[in-house]
Design a protein around this motif. Structure first.
Motif, PDB file in Angstrom:
ATOM      1  N   VAL A   1       0.888  -1.174   0.000  1.00 17.28           N
ATOM      2  CA  VAL A   1       0.000   0.000   0.000  1.00 17.28           C
ATOM      3  C   VAL A   1       0.917   1.213   0.000  1.00 17.28           C
ATOM      4  O   VAL A   1       1.753   1.368   0.891  1.00 17.28           O
ATOM      5  CB  VAL A   1      -0.936   0.022   1.228  1.00 17.28           C
ATOM      6  CG1 VAL A   1      -1.805   1.277   1.201  1.00 17.28           C
ATOM      7  CG2 VAL A   1      -1.812  -1.223   1.256  1.00 17.28           C
TER       8      VAL A   1
ATOM      9  N   LEU B   1      -1.640   5.757   0.154  1.00 17.56           N
ATOM     10  CA  LEU B   1      -3.062   5.762  -0.216  1.00 17.56           C
ATOM     11  C   LEU B   1      -3.845   6.798   0.585  1.00 17.56           C
ATOM     12  O   LEU B   1      -3.820   6.803   1.813  1.00 17.56           O
ATOM     13  CB  LEU B   1      -3.653   4.366   0.038  1.00 17.56           C
ATOM     14  CG  LEU B   1      -5.147   4.187  -0.238  1.00 17.56           C
ATOM     15  CD1 LEU B   1      -5.455   4.404  -1.710  1.00 17.56           C
ATOM     16  CD2 LEU B   1      -5.599   2.787   0.195  1.00 17.56           C
TER      17      LEU B   1
ATOM     18  N   LEU C   1     -14.050  -0.544  -3.926  1.00 20.03           N
ATOM     19  CA  LEU C   1     -12.582  -0.598  -3.928  1.00 20.03           C
ATOM     20  C   LEU C   1     -12.162  -1.709  -4.885  1.00 20.03           C
ATOM     21  O   LEU C   1     -12.371  -2.892  -4.595  1.00 20.03           O
ATOM     22  CB  LEU C   1     -12.062  -0.860  -2.513  1.00 20.03           C
ATOM     23  CG  LEU C   1     -10.546  -0.844  -2.306  1.00 20.03           C
ATOM     24  CD1 LEU C   1      -9.955   0.511  -2.704  1.00 20.03           C
ATOM     25  CD2 LEU C   1     -10.206  -1.166  -0.855  1.00 20.03           C
TER      26      LEU C   1
ATOM     27  N   GLY D   1      -9.377  -3.416  -7.926  1.00 16.94           N
ATOM     28  CA  GLY D   1      -7.994  -3.553  -8.347  1.00 16.94           C
ATOM     29  C   GLY D   1      -7.727  -4.985  -8.741  1.00 16.94           C
ATOM     30  O   GLY D   1      -8.378  -5.910  -8.243  1.00 16.94           O
TER      31      GLY D   1
ATOM     32  N   LYS E   1      -5.718  -4.226  -2.214  1.00 20.68           N
ATOM     33  CA  LYS E   1      -7.074  -4.050  -1.665  1.00 20.68           C
ATOM     34  C   LYS E   1      -7.228  -4.756  -0.322  1.00 20.68           C
ATOM     35  O   LYS E   1      -7.704  -4.158   0.654  1.00 20.68           O
ATOM     36  CB  LYS E   1      -8.133  -4.608  -2.639  1.00 20.68           C
ATOM     37  CG  LYS E   1      -8.106  -4.048  -4.028  1.00 20.68           C
ATOM     38  CD  LYS E   1      -9.258  -4.579  -4.845  1.00 20.68           C
ATOM     39  CE  LYS E   1      -9.332  -6.093  -4.905  1.00 20.68           C
ATOM     40  NZ  LYS E   1      -8.156  -6.703  -5.540  1.00 20.68           N
TER      41      LYS E   1
ATOM     42  N   THR F   1      -5.357  -3.142   2.433  1.00 22.35           N
ATOM     43  CA  THR F   1      -6.027  -1.902   2.834  1.00 22.35           C
ATOM     44  C   THR F   1      -7.204  -2.193   3.747  1.00 22.35           C
ATOM     45  O   THR F   1      -7.380  -1.549   4.789  1.00 22.35           O
ATOM     46  CB  THR F   1      -6.497  -1.121   1.597  1.00 22.35           C
ATOM     47  OG1 THR F   1      -5.364  -0.792   0.785  1.00 22.35           O
ATOM     48  CG2 THR F   1      -7.227   0.153   1.990  1.00 22.35           C
TER      49      THR F   1
ATOM     50  N   MET G   1      -7.298   0.760  -7.473  1.00 20.88           N
ATOM     51  CA  MET G   1      -5.916   0.612  -7.005  1.00 20.88           C
ATOM     52  C   MET G   1      -5.123  -0.267  -7.954  1.00 20.88           C
ATOM     53  O   MET G   1      -5.671  -1.176  -8.586  1.00 20.88           O
ATOM     54  CB  MET G   1      -5.884  -0.027  -5.612  1.00 20.88           C
ATOM     55  CG  MET G   1      -6.470   0.801  -4.502  1.00 20.88           C
ATOM     56  SD  MET G   1      -6.301  -0.047  -2.883  1.00 20.88           S
ATOM     57  CE  MET G   1      -4.493  -0.045  -2.684  1.00 20.88           C
ATOM     58  N   ASP G   2      -3.837  -0.004  -8.042  1.00 21.96           N
ATOM     59  CA  ASP G   2      -2.924  -0.871  -8.770  1.00 21.96           C
ATOM     60  C   ASP G   2      -1.528  -0.679  -8.195  1.00 21.96           C
ATOM     61  O   ASP G   2      -1.103   0.457  -7.965  1.00 21.96           O
ATOM     62  CB  ASP G   2      -2.945  -0.556 -10.267  1.00 21.96           C
ATOM     63  CG  ASP G   2      -2.358  -1.693 -11.104  1.00 21.96           C
ATOM     64  OD1 ASP G   2      -2.304  -2.837 -10.589  1.00 21.96           O
ATOM     65  OD2 ASP G   2      -1.970  -1.452 -12.257  1.00 21.96           O
TER      66      ASP G   2
ATOM     67  N   LYS H   1      -1.103   1.698  -5.223  1.00 21.81           N
ATOM     68  CA  LYS H   1      -1.430   3.113  -5.364  1.00 21.81           C
ATOM     69  C   LYS H   1      -2.885   3.306  -5.777  1.00 21.81           C
ATOM     70  O   LYS H   1      -3.470   2.452  -6.456  1.00 21.81           O
ATOM     71  CB  LYS H   1      -0.532   3.772  -6.420  1.00 21.81           C
ATOM     72  CG  LYS H   1       0.933   3.883  -6.033  1.00 21.81           C
ATOM     73  CD  LYS H   1       1.727   4.555  -7.143  1.00 21.81           C
ATOM     74  CE  LYS H   1       3.189   4.749  -6.764  1.00 21.81           C
ATOM     75  NZ  LYS H   1       3.364   5.750  -5.706  1.00 21.81           N
ATOM     76  N   LEU H   2      -3.455   4.435  -5.390  1.00 25.15           N
ATOM     77  CA  LEU H   2      -4.767   4.838  -5.879  1.00 25.15           C
ATOM     78  C   LEU H   2      -4.556   5.542  -7.215  1.00 25.15           C
ATOM     79  O   LEU H   2      -3.951   6.606  -7.276  1.00 25.15           O
ATOM     80  CB  LEU H   2      -5.441   5.790  -4.878  1.00 25.15           C
ATOM     81  CG  LEU H   2      -6.862   6.236  -5.240  1.00 25.15           C
ATOM     82  CD1 LEU H   2      -7.830   5.068  -5.147  1.00 25.15           C
ATOM     83  CD2 LEU H   2      -7.310   7.368  -4.326  1.00 25.15           C
TER      84      LEU H   2
ATOM     85  N   TYR I   1     -10.177   7.800  -8.746  1.00 25.76           N
ATOM     86  CA  TYR I   1     -11.231   7.842  -7.735  1.00 25.76           C
ATOM     87  C   TYR I   1     -12.290   8.838  -8.176  1.00 25.76           C
ATOM     88  O   TYR I   1     -11.982   9.986  -8.495  1.00 25.76           O
ATOM     89  CB  TYR I   1     -10.659   8.240  -6.373  1.00 25.76           C
ATOM     90  CG  TYR I   1     -11.619   8.104  -5.215  1.00 25.76           C
ATOM     91  CD1 TYR I   1     -12.519   7.046  -5.147  1.00 25.76           C
ATOM     92  CD2 TYR I   1     -11.610   9.024  -4.168  1.00 25.76           C
ATOM     93  CE1 TYR I   1     -13.387   6.898  -4.078  1.00 25.76           C
ATOM     94  CE2 TYR I   1     -12.466   8.885  -3.082  1.00 25.76           C
ATOM     95  CZ  TYR I   1     -13.361   7.818  -3.051  1.00 25.76           C
ATOM     96  OH  TYR I   1     -14.223   7.675  -1.981  1.00 25.76           O
TER      97      TYR I   1
ATOM     98  N   THR J   1      -5.419  -0.197 -15.729  1.00 27.04           N
ATOM     99  CA  THR J   1      -4.574  -1.208 -15.087  1.00 27.04           C
ATOM    100  C   THR J   1      -3.904  -2.155 -16.082  1.00 27.04           C
ATOM    101  O   THR J   1      -2.947  -2.852 -15.714  1.00 27.04           O
ATOM    102  CB  THR J   1      -5.379  -2.059 -14.095  1.00 27.04           C
ATOM    103  OG1 THR J   1      -6.350  -2.844 -14.810  1.00 27.04           O
ATOM    104  CG2 THR J   1      -6.105  -1.170 -13.080  1.00 27.04           C
TER     105      THR J   1
END
Length: 310
Positions: free
Chosen positions: A17, A20, A32, A34, A40, A43, A206-207, A210-211, A214, A304
């Motif tokens: 993570v 984030l 959320l 990814g 994920k 998180t 997320m990937d 990282k975010l 959004y 992604t």
């Protein structure tokens, strides 16, 4: 209701993570998303206080969340991906047992267990042991446990994996009802894009920890470079239209197959009605057309490089 500020977690030299930050407002359902390995689950585990972050802060209902923050944890409900049930106990006994962990007792506990069983559509099965339940019914009880104390924030980690359509639909409608009737804030992870399309007010993608995006579905689609698709059928005339059609503003790519034409259209550059008019002006005799706006799955793939289930 929930704010993550520069959250970071790493194992050895691998950052899972990475800085984030995001906010979820009260009464909002946030998806959320990814690919596998995006961060994920880590998180979700950090928000649930199962893991401690290496740095960063989490605020829940304007209170700083720490592993020792019992009061903050009491306003959260966690539905883990793995079932957390006592299979030898009945559905009612499971709910009452977990309810006691939140300090509930007496008639308040029993009444709430009945309410939750009714909410999950399983009141008539209340005295059956969990081991007699189908996978979908177990998932519903798993979610019911997280609702026993009326949480303000509900974390759902892939709650519909491998279940029957009836149970899946029941869970989705329950989530919608919690937002509508109680203003519950929901963080929802899933591998099913159609669930995100149906449920979520905003989507966090997320990937590599990282975010990367959004916003609302509409905002993500608008900001994306992914293109809409216009598929045409036309009367064959023996003429070649590809070169001329490619000059029409908004058309990014053309694929021909006999008497069908597939166009990738940039909605920021051209209007579909104007494009159709221009095609008719070229002498193309259309027999049918279908216009598909870019969807969330295509946005996700573009951002992604993977599908959601990869």
């Amino acid at each position: 209701m929930l704010e993550l500020i520069d959250l970071t977690k790493k194992y050895s030299d691998k950052i899972v993570v990475d800085g984030l930050s995001l906010k979820a407002r009260q009464g909002e359902i946030v998806g959320l998303l990814g690919p596998n390995g995006a961060g994920k689950s880590t998180t979700v585990s950090i928000i649930s206080t199962i893991l401690a972050p290496d740095s960063g802060e989490i605020w829940v209902d304007q209170q700083l969340l720490k592993p020792s923050s019992c009061e903050v944890r009491r306003i959260m409900g966690i539905v883990p991906q793995e079932l957390a049930l006592y299979e030898a106990l009945s559905a009612m006994d499971n709910l009452e047992f977990f309810g006691t962990l939140y300090g509930m007792s007496g008639n308040v506990l029993k009444d709430r267990a009945r309410e939750v069983l009714e909410l999950m559509g399983l009141y008539d099965k209340r005295h059956q042991s969990i081991q007699e339940f189908s996978g979908g019914m177990k998932r519903r009880i798993n979610m019911g446990i997280a609702l026993m104390h009326n949480p303000k924030l509900l974390i759902l980690d892939e709650p519909t994996v491998g279940i029957d359509p009836q149970s899946r639909n029941h869970i989705l409608e329950t989530v919608k009802g919690l937002k509508r009737e109680f203003g519950t804030t929901v963080i929802y992870t899933t591998h099913y894009m159609e669930e995100v399309e149906y449920l979520c007010d905003r989507v966090a993608i997320m990937d590599h920890g990282k975010l990367i995006a959004y916003g609302t579905k509409e905002e993500l689609q608008k900001s994306s470079e992914a293109l809409d698709t216009l598929t045409l059928a036309f009367q064959p005339t023996g003429q070649e239209y590809t070169e001329d059609a490619a000059q029409i503003p908004g058309i990014a790519k053309i694929t021909m197959d006999k008497n069908e034409m597939s166009l990738l259209v940039d909605p920021k550059e051209g209007n579909v009605i104007e494009i159709l008019d221009q095609l008719r002006y070229l002498g193309i005799q259309l027999t049918s057309f279908q216009y598909e706006k870019v969807n969330l799955e295509q946005v996700f793939l573009q951002l992604t490089g993977k599908s959601l289930r990869d």
